[in-house]
Design a protein around this motif. Structure first.
Motif, PDB file in Angstrom:
ATOM      1  N   HIS A 100       0.963  -1.225  -0.019  1.00  0.00           N
ATOM      2  CA  HIS A 100      -0.051   0.205  -0.283  1.00  0.00           C
ATOM      3  C   HIS A 100       0.801   1.401   0.189  1.00  0.00           C
ATOM      4  N   ASP A 132       5.310   1.402   7.623  1.00  0.00           N
ATOM      5  CA  ASP A 132       4.624   0.560   7.227  1.00  0.00           C
ATOM      6  C   ASP A 132       4.024   1.467   6.098  1.00  0.00           C
ATOM      7  N   GLU A 166      -5.580   1.636   1.450  1.00  0.00           N
ATOM      8  CA  GLU A 166      -5.216   0.238   3.030  1.00  0.00           C
ATOM      9  C   GLU A 166      -5.381   0.985   4.187  1.00  0.00           C
ATOM     10  N   GLU A 167      -5.118   1.948   4.509  1.00  0.00           N
ATOM     11  CA  GLU A 167      -5.545   2.481   5.953  1.00  0.00           C
ATOM     12  C   GLU A 167      -6.328   2.658   6.600  1.00  0.00           C
ATOM     13  N   GLU A 192       1.880  -7.088   2.712  1.00  0.00           N
ATOM     14  CA  GLU A 192       2.587  -6.948   4.287  1.00  0.00           C
ATOM     15  C   GLU A 192       2.211  -8.264   4.952  1.00  0.00           C
TER      16      GLU A 192
HETATM   17 ZN   LIG Z   1       0.150  -1.655   6.462  1.00  0.00          ZN
END
Ligand SMILES: [Zn+2]
Length: 479
Positions: A100, A132, A166-167, A192
């Motif tokens: 992402h 991340d 994605e978040e 991930e």
């Molecule tokens: Zn992530």
């Protein structure tokens, strides 16, 4: 030999030496760390994300190498998914690497460096997303580009997907799969997930590859009392009732629940840890004595990550109550974020929580299906019900295992249950196996910076991770 000849020889030797050093410096350069630094400099804090800006940066790198590029816009301006595909001979189905592009926002005043400068400092790359998941995106992208730069013949397409939302947000991979499945269809995918955990001596303790993700479910706890003038308080104050309910949950611990991936994970920890921890891990997996298991579980749970992996977790995240200073509100509400292990019966967990609270004035429920959130949750749960953990029995899993062992000899590789959620559901719900890894060795201390302050990843880890993913791709797509 004259002095001048000696001098000339000495100068020549010095020149040779400095050329050698230059060559050495070049061989030691860190392309993945440099790419990560560039990715961090594009602020993709979500909301709003602005992932399209990052897509343009990636396109400029992939297009000249001969990749087919697709940038898929979403209904939200500036938000897009990026796909780079390099063609194989078509004899096998593609392998896909998903990462992402969006990151969570920052509390800027708490950072000691600029979170969007991508600074290389003290052997680390600093910045939001370093772990991340821009660090992962940089590793995946660099490994995929290396295949082309090294002219590796491919018998399947290799696809790099840089994702939006994605978040958070609506236009994630599930949205993409609805409209563009043909672009992301593959035999298996990387995402991930698991950790390459460093030990206290700086080596790698284990490599974990996630084969399943936990799921995030909101639960609403509502306390009812009498609404009245605050000058005459009663015992049935909704805020007191809710507080007592929350206090009971704070003292409660759901029982451990191991699934095959976590069983293997804890067995690996038992083999790679020192006593007494190794004994606790062993007891957790193998003991039949409830007292021994409880003791082990308590000790292991002092590590918040391990605490989360072995059970369904309960975390209150919002409180809502009160209208004005002279009114006791008639109700008070807490929203709890549940992270559940795949295969958990959510109704049973809800009943368990209700029983722990043990107060008829407190209701526990899922968001109503009439609300947009409830509707989304219902759809999600329907999809999630069809999701199975990805099987270890695949070329991609075996290649990850072999390449991890090649890069970090003697290191055990284990399956893992990812403690958070990811967008892998778009593939897993369609029967496509997804294997998750944060592809760089990291310490437990650095891990706490993920979504936190001064997020960072070691430069050396990024280069090692690139080597691991590159070797994996060779085995999966070329051998
Ligand atoms: Zn992530």
């Amino acid at each position: 030999m004259s002095v001048s000849i000696l001098l000339r020889l000495a100068i020549a030797a010095l020149i040779c030496l400095s050329l050698d050093r230059e060559a050495l410096a070049q061989s030691r350069e860190h392309p993945t760390a440099d790419l990560l630094s560039e990715l961090i400099r594009v602020d993709t804090s979500n909301p709003p994300g602005n992932e399209e800006k990052l897509d343009e940066l990636l396109a400029a790198k992939f297009r000249p190498l001969g990749f087919e590029i697709e940038i898929i816009p979403t209904p939200e301006p500036g938000k897009a998914h990026f796909i780079a595909r390099i063609k194989g001979d078509g004899s096998k189905k593609p392998v896909l690497l998903a990462a992402h592009a969006d990151v969570v926002g920052v509390e800027r005043e708490k950072w000691s460096v600029d979170p969007f400068a991508g600074q290389l400092k003290d052997g680390y790359v600093y910045g939001r997303g370093a772990i991340d998941f821009k660090g992962g995106l940089a590793v995946f992208a660099e490994a995929v580009m290396r295949l082309v730069k090294n002219r590796v013949p491919l018998h399947r397409d290799v696809i790099l997907l840089s994702e939006a939302d994605e978040e958070g947000g609506r236009y994630n991979t599930s949205w993409l799969a609805e409209s563009n499945w043909n672009l992301m269809d593959c035999e298996f995918a990387l995402n991930e997930g698991g950790w390459i955990m460093k030990d206290a001596k700086g080596g790698v303790q284990y490599v974990s590859i996630s084969t399943a993700d936990k799921m995030s479910i909101p639960l609403i706890v509502t306390a009812k009392g009498t609404s009245t003038h605050s000058s005459m308080p009663r015992t049935d104050n909704a805020i007191f009732i809710l507080s007592k309910a929350m206090a009971k949950l704070a003292d409660y611990e759901t029982p451990p629940k191991l699934i095959p991936s976590t069983r293997e994970f804890f067995e690996t920890l038992a083999k790679t840890s020192e006593p007494p921890l190794s004994t606790y891990f062993n007891d957790l997996v193998n003991s039949r004595n409830p007292k021994v298991i409880r003791e082990a579980e308590r000790e292991i749970s002092t590590n918040v990550l391990l605490h989360a992996i072995m059970r369904n977790t309960i975390a209150p995240v919002f409180l809502k109550a009160g209208v004005r200073g002279n009114v006791i509100p008639g109700s008070a509400e807490a929203i709890i974020n549940l992270r559940i292990i795949p295969g958990t019966d959510i109704q049973k967990l809800k009943t368990e929580i209700q029983k722990v609270i043990g107060d008829p004035r407190v209701e526990v429920g899922l968001p109503s299906q009439d609300s947009p959130e409830g509707e989304r949750l219902a759809t999600f749960m329907k999809t999630a019900a069809s999701v199975q953990p990805s099987s270890k029995d695949s070329i991609l899993y075996r290649a990850l295992e072999a390449s991890a062992r090649a890069v970090w000899p003697g290191t055990p590789v284990t399956t893992y249950l990812f403690q958070a959620g990811t967008d892998a559901i778009a593939w897993r719900s369609r029967g496509v196996p997804v294997y998750g890894v944060y592809p760089f060795p990291i310490t437990a201390e650095d891990l706490t910076r993920m979504h936190g302050n001064d997020e960072r990843v070691p430069i050396e880890s990024l280069e090692q991770g690139t080597e691991m993913i590159y070797k994996t791709l060779i085995q999966v797509a070329s051998e």
